[in-house]
Motif scaffolding. Structure first.
Motif, short mmCIF file in Angstrom:
data_model
loop_
_atom_site.label_atom_id
_atom_site.label_comp_id
_atom_site.label_asym_id
_atom_site.label_seq_id
_atom_site.Cartn_x
_atom_site.Cartn_y
_atom_site.Cartn_z
N PRO A 259 -61.93 83.52 -12.97
CA PRO A 259 -61.09 82.93 -14.01
C PRO A 259 -61.58 81.52 -14.40
O PRO A 259 -61.89 80.71 -13.54
CB PRO A 259 -59.70 82.84 -13.36
CG PRO A 259 -59.73 83.83 -12.25
CD PRO A 259 -61.16 83.91 -11.78
N LYS A 260 -61.62 81.25 -15.71
CA LYS A 260 -62.23 80.01 -16.20
C LYS A 260 -61.57 78.76 -15.64
O LYS A 260 -62.25 77.80 -15.26
CB LYS A 260 -62.18 79.99 -17.74
CG LYS A 260 -62.79 78.74 -18.35
CD LYS A 260 -63.12 78.93 -19.81
CE LYS A 260 -61.89 78.99 -20.69
NZ LYS A 260 -62.29 79.14 -22.12
N ALA A 261 -60.25 78.74 -15.57
CA ALA A 261 -59.53 77.54 -15.14
C ALA A 261 -59.87 77.17 -13.70
O ALA A 261 -59.67 76.02 -13.28
CB ALA A 261 -58.02 77.73 -15.30
N LEU A 262 -60.37 78.16 -12.93
CA LEU A 262 -60.69 77.90 -11.53
C LEU A 262 -62.17 77.62 -11.31
O LEU A 262 -62.61 77.37 -10.19
CB LEU A 262 -60.23 79.07 -10.66
CG LEU A 262 -58.73 79.41 -10.81
CD1 LEU A 262 -58.35 80.61 -9.95
CD2 LEU A 262 -57.87 78.20 -10.46
N ARG A 263 -62.95 77.64 -12.39
CA ARG A 263 -64.38 77.31 -12.28
C ARG A 263 -64.52 75.81 -12.02
O ARG A 263 -63.74 75.00 -12.51
CB ARG A 263 -65.11 77.69 -13.57
CG ARG A 263 -64.95 79.17 -13.92
CD ARG A 263 -65.96 80.03 -13.20
NE ARG A 263 -67.21 79.97 -13.92
CZ ARG A 263 -67.61 80.89 -14.81
NH1 ARG A 263 -66.86 81.92 -15.08
NH2 ARG A 263 -68.75 80.76 -15.43
N GLN A 264 -65.56 75.46 -11.25
CA GLN A 264 -65.72 74.08 -10.80
C GLN A 264 -66.54 73.25 -11.76
O GLN A 264 -67.48 73.74 -12.39
CB GLN A 264 -66.43 74.07 -9.44
CG GLN A 264 -65.76 74.91 -8.37
CD GLN A 264 -64.70 74.13 -7.62
OE1 GLN A 264 -64.96 73.05 -7.12
NE2 GLN A 264 -63.50 74.68 -7.56
N LEU A 265 -66.18 72.01 -11.84
CA LEU A 265 -66.92 71.05 -12.65
C LEU A 265 -66.86 69.72 -11.90
O LEU A 265 -65.78 69.16 -11.72
CB LEU A 265 -66.25 70.94 -14.02
CG LEU A 265 -67.02 70.24 -15.14
CD1 LEU A 265 -68.38 70.86 -15.32
CD2 LEU A 265 -66.23 70.36 -16.42
N GLY A 266 -68.01 69.26 -11.43
CA GLY A 266 -68.03 68.01 -10.66
C GLY A 266 -67.19 68.10 -9.39
O GLY A 266 -66.55 67.13 -9.01
N GLY B 25 -62.00 83.86 -19.03
CA GLY B 25 -63.24 83.12 -19.29
C GLY B 25 -64.40 84.03 -19.63
O GLY B 25 -65.55 83.75 -19.26
N THR B 26 -64.12 85.08 -20.37
CA THR B 26 -65.15 86.07 -20.72
C THR B 26 -66.34 85.42 -21.42
O THR B 26 -67.49 85.73 -21.12
CB THR B 26 -64.54 87.15 -21.65
OG1 THR B 26 -63.30 87.55 -21.08
CG2 THR B 26 -65.46 88.34 -21.79
N ARG B 27 -66.08 84.52 -22.34
CA ARG B 27 -67.16 83.91 -23.12
C ARG B 27 -68.01 82.95 -22.30
O ARG B 27 -69.10 82.57 -22.67
CB ARG B 27 -66.60 83.22 -24.37
CG ARG B 27 -66.15 84.22 -25.43
CD ARG B 27 -65.36 83.55 -26.52
NE ARG B 27 -64.06 83.07 -26.04
CZ ARG B 27 -63.18 82.43 -26.80
NH1 ARG B 27 -63.49 82.15 -28.05
NH2 ARG B 27 -62.02 82.05 -26.30
N LEU B 28 -67.47 82.52 -21.16
CA LEU B 28 -68.23 81.62 -20.28
C LEU B 28 -69.20 82.41 -19.41
O LEU B 28 -70.10 81.84 -18.78
CB LEU B 28 -67.24 80.84 -19.41
CG LEU B 28 -67.66 79.49 -18.85
CD1 LEU B 28 -68.17 78.58 -19.94
CD2 LEU B 28 -66.48 78.84 -18.12
N GLY B 29 -69.02 83.74 -19.36
CA GLY B 29 -69.89 84.57 -18.54
C GLY B 29 -69.28 84.84 -17.18
O GLY B 29 -68.19 84.36 -16.89
N PRO B 30 -69.98 85.60 -16.31
CA PRO B 30 -69.43 86.01 -15.03
C PRO B 30 -69.13 84.81 -14.13
O PRO B 30 -69.81 83.79 -14.20
CB PRO B 30 -70.53 86.88 -14.41
CG PRO B 30 -71.75 86.69 -15.25
CD PRO B 30 -71.33 86.12 -16.56
N GLY B 31 -68.10 84.95 -13.28
CA GLY B 31 -67.80 83.87 -12.34
C GLY B 31 -66.34 83.58 -12.10
O GLY B 31 -65.99 82.48 -11.71
#
Ligand code: CTP
Ligand code: MG
Length: 239
Positions: A29-36, A21-27
Motif C-alpha cells: 500500500p502506497k501510504a505505507l511505503r517508506q521515504l527517508g 498505489g498501483t501507479r507507483l508499481g509493486p511494493g
C-alpha cells in the motif's frame, strides 16, 4: 467557534490512506511505503499534527493494517492532545473518506480531508484552508495555476478543444468543509468523485480556492517518489 472541544483545536482531519498505489508499481500500500526512513503516512500525519488547529486525526488505513497503523501513529507520531482514530478504508477513495467521516468525533465543526499521498503538505497550508472555513466558506480547496496546456480529446485521441489555461487550476488537498456540508455531500453521493469538493459542488455549495503549495504534490508515479526524496534531502530531512 462555539462548540466545546475536549482537546485542542476546532479541526478534525480525515486521512484517506487505504489505496494500493498501483501507479507507483509493486511494493505494498502506497501510504505505507517508506521515504527517508518513515512511511508517507507518518510524514503526512506528523505535519498535520503540527498545525495548532488540528485536534483530531482519523486515518482510513489499508485493509488488514488498522491495528498496526494505530499502534505506529499513537506511539511515534500523534502527540498527546490530538485524538487519533484509525478505521479500515474502502474500495474507493470516496468510500475511505466516508468511513473516516463516520468515525470522526462530532465535536469539531471543521473537517479537512487530506491524502496520505500528499506527504509533505506544509503546516501553513493546513492552517490556510482551516482559516478560510472558519471565516465562513463552506468548502475550501487549495489550488495552483496549471503549467501545461490542457486539451480536450475524443476517444480516438483527436483534439476537440484547447482549454483556456488562464481559467484552469490544479487542485490539491487538504480540502476543508463545515462538517454538515461534507456529511450532506456524502449522503447525496450518487457517482464517483476524485475529490471531496466535487461531492458538495453537486449540492450547489460554493467552493472557495486558496493558494496551494508546491510541496503538497501528490506522490503518484515512481518519478514523484524520486522527486519527493530530493525535496527531503534538500531540506535536510526536515520537510
Ligand atoms: N485512497 C484510499 N482508499 C482507496 C483509494 C485511495 O484511502 N480505496 C487514498 C490513497 O491512499 C491516497 C489518496 O486516497 O492517500 C489519493 O489516492 P491515490 O493517489 O490515487 O492513491 P492510490 O489509490 O493508492 O494509488 P493508485 O490510484 O495508483 O492505485
Ligand atoms: Mg487511486
Amino acid at each position: 467557534v462555539t462548540a466545546q472541544h475536549p482537546l485542542r483545536g476546532d479541526v478534525t482531519v480525515l486521512v484517506p490512506a487505504a489505496g494500493l498505489g498501483t501507479r507507483l508499481g509493486p511494493g505494498g500500500p502506497k501510504a505505507l511505503r517508506q521515504l527517508g526512513g518513515v512511511s508517507l503516512l507518518v510524514h503526512a500525519v506528523r505535519r498535520l499534527c503540527e498545525a495548532p488547529s488540528v485536534g483530531s486525526v482519523v486515518v482510513a488505513a489499508p485493509v488488514g493494517w488498522v491495528a498496526e497503523v494505530h499502534a505506529l501513529l499513537a506511539e511515534q507520531v500523534v502527540p498527546a492532545g490530538v485524538q487519533l482514530d484509525v478505521v479500515e478504508g474502502g474500495l474507493t477513495r470516496q468510500h475511505s473518506v466516508a468511513a473516516a467521516l463516520a468515525a470522526a468525533p462530532r465535536t469539531y465543526p471543521i473537517v479537512l480531508v487530506h491524502d496520505a499521498a500528499r506527504a509533505f503538505a506544509p503546516t501553513d497550508l493546513v492552517e490556510r484552508v482551516a482559516a478560510a472555513v472558519r471565516r465562513g466558506h463552506e468548502a475550501v480547496i487549495p489550488i495552483l495555476p496549471v503549467v501545461d496546456t490542457i486539451k480536450q480529446v475524443d476517444e480516438s485521441g483527436h483534439v476537440i478543444a484547447t482549454l483556456d489555461r488562464s481559467v484552469l487550476r490544479a487542485v490539491q488537498t487538504p480540502q476543508g468543509f463545515r462538517r454538515e456540508v461534507l456529511e450532506a455531500g456524502h449522503r447525496s453521493a450518487v457517482d464517483a468523485h476524485t475529490d471531496d469538493a466535487g461531492l458538495v459542488e453537486n449540492l450547489g455549495v460554493r467552493v472557495f480556492g486558496v493558494l496551494g503549495a508546491e510541496a503538497a504534490l501528490k506522490i503518484t508515479r515512481p518519478a514523484d517518489l524520486a522527486f519527493a526524496e530530493m525535496l527531503l534531502r534538500a531540506d535536510g530531512g526536515v520537510i
